[in-house]
Design a protein around this motif. Sequence first.
Motif, PDB file in Angstrom:
ATOM      1  N   ILE A  26       0.737  -1.134   0.070  1.00 13.47           N
ATOM      2  CA  ILE A  26      -0.141   0.077  -0.015  1.00 13.47           C
ATOM      3  C   ILE A  26       0.829   1.214   0.099  1.00 13.47           C
ATOM      4  CG2 ILE A  26      -1.950   1.264   1.208  1.00 13.47           C
ATOM      5  CD1 ILE A  26      -2.623  -1.303   2.358  1.00 13.47           C
ATOM      6  N   ARG A  62      -1.011   4.721  -0.482  1.00 12.16           N
ATOM      7  CA  ARG A  62      -1.428   5.554   0.120  1.00 12.16           C
ATOM      8  C   ARG A  62      -2.986   5.303  -0.029  1.00 12.16           C
ATOM      9  NH1 ARG A  62      -3.909   9.933  -2.685  1.00 12.16           N
ATOM     10  NH2 ARG A  62      -3.412   9.830  -4.943  1.00 12.16           N
ATOM     11  N   CYS A  63      -3.929   5.902   0.695  1.00 12.62           N
ATOM     12  CA  CYS A  63      -5.406   5.600   0.704  1.00 12.62           C
ATOM     13  C   CYS A  63      -5.939   7.107   0.523  1.00 12.62           C
ATOM     14  CB  CYS A  63      -5.789   4.840   2.039  1.00 12.62           C
ATOM     15  SG  CYS A  63      -4.995   3.444   2.213  1.00 12.62           S
ATOM     16  N   GLU A  64      -7.100   7.196  -0.172  1.00 14.44           N
ATOM     17  CA  GLU A  64      -7.628   8.329  -0.418  1.00 14.44           C
ATOM     18  C   GLU A  64      -9.040   8.298  -0.092  1.00 14.44           C
ATOM     19  OE1 GLU A  64      -8.037  11.934  -3.659  1.00 14.44           O
ATOM     20  OE2 GLU A  64      -6.858  10.447  -3.716  1.00 14.44           O
ATOM     21  N   THR A  73     -13.130   4.598  -0.162  1.00 20.14           N
ATOM     22  CA  THR A  73     -11.712   4.963  -0.057  1.00 20.14           C
ATOM     23  C   THR A  73     -10.975   4.123  -1.207  1.00 20.14           C
ATOM     24  OG1 THR A  73     -11.681   4.654   2.317  1.00 20.14           O
ATOM     25  CG2 THR A  73      -9.659   4.600   1.299  1.00 20.14           C
ATOM     26  N   SER A  74     -10.073   4.812  -1.704  1.00 22.13           N
ATOM     27  CA  SER A  74      -9.334   4.432  -2.991  1.00 22.13           C
ATOM     28  C   SER A  74      -8.006   4.022  -2.238  1.00 22.13           C
ATOM     29  CB  SER A  74      -9.060   5.403  -4.059  1.00 22.13           C
ATOM     30  OG  SER A  74     -10.191   5.816  -4.827  1.00 22.13           O
ATOM     31  N   ILE A  75      -7.579   2.699  -2.647  1.00 25.21           N
ATOM     32  CA  ILE A  75      -6.250   2.213  -2.199  1.00 25.21           C
ATOM     33  C   ILE A  75      -5.116   2.108  -3.151  1.00 25.21           C
ATOM     34  CG2 ILE A  75      -4.970   0.464  -0.819  1.00 25.21           C
ATOM     35  CD1 ILE A  75      -7.866  -0.065   0.492  1.00 25.21           C
ATOM     36  N   LYS A 110      -4.867  -0.203  -8.136  1.00 26.76           N
ATOM     37  CA  LYS A 110      -5.814   0.550  -7.229  1.00 26.76           C
ATOM     38  C   LYS A 110      -6.966  -0.204  -6.887  1.00 26.76           C
ATOM     39  CE  LYS A 110      -8.624   4.746  -7.654  1.00 26.76           C
ATOM     40  NZ  LYS A 110      -9.103   5.776  -8.487  1.00 26.76           N
ATOM     41  N   LEU A 118     -12.164   6.067   5.363  1.00 27.24           N
ATOM     42  CA  LEU A 118     -10.543   5.984   5.412  1.00 27.24           C
ATOM     43  C   LEU A 118     -10.481   5.577   7.033  1.00 27.24           C
ATOM     44  CD1 LEU A 118      -8.135   6.481   4.176  1.00 27.24           C
ATOM     45  CD2 LEU A 118      -8.345   8.851   4.916  1.00 27.24           C
ATOM     46  N   VAL A 161     -10.247   2.020   7.326  1.00 34.14           N
ATOM     47  CA  VAL A 161      -9.043   1.444   6.614  1.00 34.14           C
ATOM     48  C   VAL A 161      -7.905   1.656   7.635  1.00 34.14           C
ATOM     49  CG1 VAL A 161      -7.651   1.669   4.798  1.00 34.14           C
ATOM     50  CG2 VAL A 161     -10.088   1.764   4.183  1.00 34.14           C
TER      51      VAL A 161
END
Length: 93
Positions: free
Chosen positions: A24, A26-28, A34-36, A43, A50, A53
């Motif tokens: 991983i 980053r996570c957004e 949440t996009s990982i 992705k 978030l 997560v």
Amino acid sequence: LRKDSFIVEFASLDCIEYVDTKEIIRCEASGNYTSIYLKQDRKLFISKLLIEVENLISQPNFFRSHKSHLINQVALNLLGITSNHLERYSLTC
């Protein structure tokens, strides 16, 4: 596995994936999703907040750089990005 990584289960829209936390970057956060962002330009898009997560990962090398971003400091160090860079630049993809 090293102490700074372990396997986390993420359910995406079409499957369940098991991800090593060292993969991983980053996570957004995006609303209730949440996009990982993973290594090798992969992705995942999951229906978790978030904070959920962050609680799943719960490792000291992950930090909240912003209310909508969770970043793996180990991955940044491998890319040559230091904390000084984080203060000067915004991280968006």
